[in-house]
Design a protein around this motif. Structure first.
Motif, PDB file in Angstrom:
ATOM      1  N   THR A  30      76.125  43.612  30.570  1.00  0.00           N
ATOM      2  CA  THR A  30      74.921  43.717  31.390  1.00  0.00           C
ATOM      3  C   THR A  30      75.181  44.604  32.595  1.00  0.00           C
ATOM      4  OG1 THR A  30      75.484  41.804  32.753  1.00  0.00           O
ATOM      5  CG2 THR A  30      74.231  41.378  30.735  1.00  0.00           C
ATOM      6  N   ASP A  31      74.215  44.707  33.451  1.00  0.00           N
ATOM      7  CA  ASP A  31      74.361  45.517  34.656  1.00  0.00           C
ATOM      8  C   ASP A  31      75.254  44.855  35.696  1.00  0.00           C
ATOM      9  OD1 ASP A  31      70.947  46.696  34.550  1.00  0.00           O
ATOM     10  OD2 ASP A  31      72.756  47.510  33.641  1.00  0.00           O
ATOM     11  N   GLU A  32      75.643  43.605  35.472  1.00  0.00           N
ATOM     12  CA  GLU A  32      76.487  42.921  36.437  1.00  0.00           C
ATOM     13  C   GLU A  32      77.797  43.657  36.634  1.00  0.00           C
ATOM     14  OE1 GLU A  32      74.953  38.423  35.363  1.00  0.00           O
ATOM     15  OE2 GLU A  32      77.072  38.881  35.278  1.00  0.00           O
ATOM     16  N   SER A  33      78.328  44.276  35.591  1.00  0.00           N
ATOM     17  CA  SER A  33      79.602  44.977  35.728  1.00  0.00           C
ATOM     18  C   SER A  33      79.455  46.169  36.670  1.00  0.00           C
ATOM     19  CB  SER A  33      80.131  45.421  34.373  1.00  0.00           C
ATOM     20  OG  SER A  33      79.233  46.336  33.774  1.00  0.00           O
ATOM     21  N   ALA A  34      78.361  46.884  36.586  1.00  0.00           N
ATOM     22  CA  ALA A  34      78.140  48.017  37.487  1.00  0.00           C
ATOM     23  C   ALA A  34      77.988  47.535  38.917  1.00  0.00           C
ATOM     24  CB  ALA A  34      76.912  48.803  37.052  1.00  0.00           C
ATOM     25  N   GLU A  35      77.293  46.414  39.089  1.00  0.00           N
ATOM     26  CA  GLU A  35      77.123  45.874  40.432  1.00  0.00           C
ATOM     27  C   GLU A  35      78.450  45.419  41.007  1.00  0.00           C
ATOM     28  OE1 GLU A  35      74.158  42.829  40.364  1.00  0.00           O
ATOM     29  OE2 GLU A  35      72.689  44.122  39.416  1.00  0.00           O
ATOM     30  N   SER A  36      79.283  44.762  40.207  1.00  0.00           N
ATOM     31  CA  SER A  36      80.574  44.304  40.719  1.00  0.00           C
ATOM     32  C   SER A  36      81.475  45.488  41.033  1.00  0.00           C
ATOM     33  CB  SER A  36      81.249  43.356  39.733  1.00  0.00           C
ATOM     34  OG  SER A  36      81.667  44.044  38.569  1.00  0.00           O
ATOM     35  N   LYS A  50      97.622  46.167  53.043  1.00  0.00           N
ATOM     36  CA  LYS A  50      98.387  47.111  52.258  1.00  0.00           C
ATOM     37  C   LYS A  50      97.898  47.023  50.823  1.00  0.00           C
ATOM     38  CE  LYS A  50     102.977  48.650  51.297  1.00  0.00           C
ATOM     39  NZ  LYS A  50     104.138  49.018  52.034  1.00  0.00           N
ATOM     40  N   LEU A  51      97.432  48.133  50.303  1.00  0.00           N
ATOM     41  CA  LEU A  51      96.908  48.164  48.943  1.00  0.00           C
ATOM     42  C   LEU A  51      98.045  48.056  47.944  1.00  0.00           C
ATOM     43  CD1 LEU A  51      94.355  51.046  49.390  1.00  0.00           C
ATOM     44  CD2 LEU A  51      93.835  48.654  49.045  1.00  0.00           C
ATOM     45  N   THR A  52      97.763  47.364  46.854  1.00  0.00           N
ATOM     46  CA  THR A  52      98.757  47.230  45.798  1.00  0.00           C
ATOM     47  C   THR A  52      98.353  48.088  44.608  1.00  0.00           C
ATOM     48  OG1 THR A  52      97.655  45.365  44.741  1.00  0.00           O
ATOM     49  CG2 THR A  52      99.249  44.853  46.488  1.00  0.00           C
ATOM     50  N   LEU A  53      99.307  48.355  43.765  1.00  0.00           N
ATOM     51  CA  LEU A  53      99.054  49.111  42.546  1.00  0.00           C
ATOM     52  C   LEU A  53      98.005  48.418  41.695  1.00  0.00           C
ATOM     53  CD1 LEU A  53      99.793  51.364  40.511  1.00  0.00           C
ATOM     54  CD2 LEU A  53     101.594  49.858  39.670  1.00  0.00           C
ATOM     55  N   GLU A  54      98.057  47.101  41.622  1.00  0.00           N
ATOM     56  CA  GLU A  54      97.109  46.346  40.813  1.00  0.00           C
ATOM     57  C   GLU A  54      95.682  46.486  41.325  1.00  0.00           C
ATOM     58  OE1 GLU A  54     100.026  45.044  41.960  1.00  0.00           O
ATOM     59  OE2 GLU A  54     101.077  45.147  40.041  1.00  0.00           O
ATOM     60  N   GLU A  55      95.508  46.487  42.640  1.00  0.00           N
ATOM     61  CA  GLU A  55      94.165  46.641  43.213  1.00  0.00           C
ATOM     62  C   GLU A  55      93.587  48.010  42.881  1.00  0.00           C
ATOM     63  OE1 GLU A  55      94.511  43.837  47.186  1.00  0.00           O
ATOM     64  OE2 GLU A  55      95.301  45.871  47.251  1.00  0.00           O
ATOM     65  N   VAL A  56      94.394  49.035  43.069  1.00  0.00           N
ATOM     66  CA  VAL A  56      93.941  50.395  42.785  1.00  0.00           C
ATOM     67  C   VAL A  56      93.667  50.550  41.291  1.00  0.00           C
ATOM     68  CG1 VAL A  56      94.565  52.842  42.891  1.00  0.00           C
ATOM     69  CG2 VAL A  56      95.194  51.321  44.769  1.00  0.00           C
ATOM     70  N   ARG A  57      94.567  50.032  40.475  1.00  0.00           N
ATOM     71  CA  ARG A  57      94.391  50.110  39.025  1.00  0.00           C
ATOM     72  C   ARG A  57      93.098  49.417  38.602  1.00  0.00           C
ATOM     73  NH1 ARG A  57      99.445  48.600  36.694  1.00  0.00           N
ATOM     74  NH2 ARG A  57      99.885  50.798  36.489  1.00  0.00           N
ATOM     75  N   GLY A  58      92.776  48.283  39.206  1.00  0.00           N
ATOM     76  CA  GLY A  58      91.554  47.557  38.868  1.00  0.00           C
ATOM     77  C   GLY A  58      90.305  48.360  39.156  1.00  0.00           C
ATOM     78  N   VAL A  59      90.267  49.002  40.320  1.00  0.00           N
ATOM     79  CA  VAL A  59      89.090  49.802  40.684  1.00  0.00           C
ATOM     80  C   VAL A  59      88.965  51.007  39.752  1.00  0.00           C
ATOM     81  CG1 VAL A  59      88.075  51.251  42.483  1.00  0.00           C
ATOM     82  CG2 VAL A  59      89.083  49.052  43.083  1.00  0.00           C
ATOM     83  N   GLN A  65      85.693  52.465  32.813  1.00  0.00           N
ATOM     84  CA  GLN A  65      84.864  51.732  31.859  1.00  0.00           C
ATOM     85  C   GLN A  65      83.395  52.126  31.938  1.00  0.00           C
ATOM     86  OE1 GLN A  65      85.625  47.616  32.684  1.00  0.00           O
ATOM     87  NE2 GLN A  65      87.427  47.538  31.375  1.00  0.00           N
ATOM     88  N   ILE A  66      82.953  52.565  33.089  1.00  0.00           N
ATOM     89  CA  ILE A  66      81.538  52.932  33.204  1.00  0.00           C
ATOM     90  C   ILE A  66      81.316  54.430  32.969  1.00  0.00           C
ATOM     91  CG2 ILE A  66      80.882  50.975  34.633  1.00  0.00           C
ATOM     92  CD1 ILE A  66      80.945  52.809  37.072  1.00  0.00           C
ATOM     93  N   GLY A  67      82.353  55.113  32.481  1.00  0.00           N
ATOM     94  CA  GLY A  67      82.163  56.479  32.035  1.00  0.00           C
ATOM     95  C   GLY A  67      82.812  57.569  32.858  1.00  0.00           C
ATOM     96  N   PHE A  68      83.675  57.249  33.766  1.00  0.00           N
ATOM     97  CA  PHE A  68      84.317  58.250  34.603  1.00  0.00           C
ATOM     98  C   PHE A  68      85.799  58.426  34.271  1.00  0.00           C
ATOM     99  CE2 PHE A  68      80.770  56.729  37.268  1.00  0.00           C
ATOM    100  CZ  PHE A  68      80.110  57.928  37.451  1.00  0.00           C
ATOM    101  N   THR A  69      86.142  58.329  33.000  1.00  0.00           N
ATOM    102  CA  THR A  69      87.545  58.394  32.585  1.00  0.00           C
ATOM    103  C   THR A  69      88.188  59.721  32.967  1.00  0.00           C
ATOM    104  OG1 THR A  69      87.075  56.906  30.761  1.00  0.00           O
ATOM    105  CG2 THR A  69      89.119  58.136  30.636  1.00  0.00           C
ATOM    106  N   SER A  70      87.532  60.826  32.677  1.00  0.00           N
ATOM    107  CA  SER A  70      88.130  62.133  32.986  1.00  0.00           C
ATOM    108  C   SER A  70      88.247  62.342  34.495  1.00  0.00           C
ATOM    109  CB  SER A  70      87.333  63.257  32.343  1.00  0.00           C
ATOM    110  OG  SER A  70      86.012  63.274  32.828  1.00  0.00           O
ATOM    111  N   GLU A  71      87.287  61.840  35.247  1.00  0.00           N
ATOM    112  CA  GLU A  71      87.343  61.967  36.703  1.00  0.00           C
ATOM    113  C   GLU A  71      88.492  61.133  37.285  1.00  0.00           C
ATOM    114  OE1 GLU A  71      84.635  61.432  34.918  1.00  0.00           O
ATOM    115  OE2 GLU A  71      83.022  62.733  35.592  1.00  0.00           O
TER     116      GLU A  71
END
Length: 105
Positions: A30-36, A50-59, A65-71
């Motif tokens: 659903t659109d919930e994933s885009a909102e989150s 301090k940002l972690t690798l996991e946080e950056v990887r998650g974003v 997943q929403i279509g910006f793989t090449s970017e």
């Protein structure tokens, strides 16, 4: 505790886990994933956190997943590497800022 009670507890935990997995799958459809994603990427890191690798990887995974793989791949390669794990942690904030701009252009 009896073995039957332990087995019943395991069954209950497994049902709970299955319900949680189903909720995640439903949210992804659903659109919930885009909102989150928007909520996650809108939070800007402060100098105290301090940002972690996991946080950056998650974003970045959410953006991919929403279509910006090449970017996302281009953002990582901008730092002279092919994998996020090879990026120097001092660049994580800049990477997140670049990721926030995806879809807002």
């Amino acid at each position: 505790m009896s073995k039957i009670k332990l087995l019943l507890d395991v069954v209950g935990d497994m049902r709970s886990l299955a319900d949680s997995i189903q909720a995640v799958c439903d949210a992804m459809g659903t659109d919930e994933s885009a909102e989150s994603t928007k909520l996650t990427t809108e939070t800007k890191p402060t100098k105290e956190t301090k940002l972690t690798l996991e946080e950056v990887r998650g974003v970045l995974a959410q953006k991919s997943q929403i279509g910006f793989t090449s970017e996302v791949r281009a953002i990582i390669q901008k730092y002279g590497v092919n994998r996020l794990s090879e990026v120097d942690p001092k660049h994580y904030a800049k990477i997140l800022k670049s990721a926030e701009e995806l879809g807002n252009e």
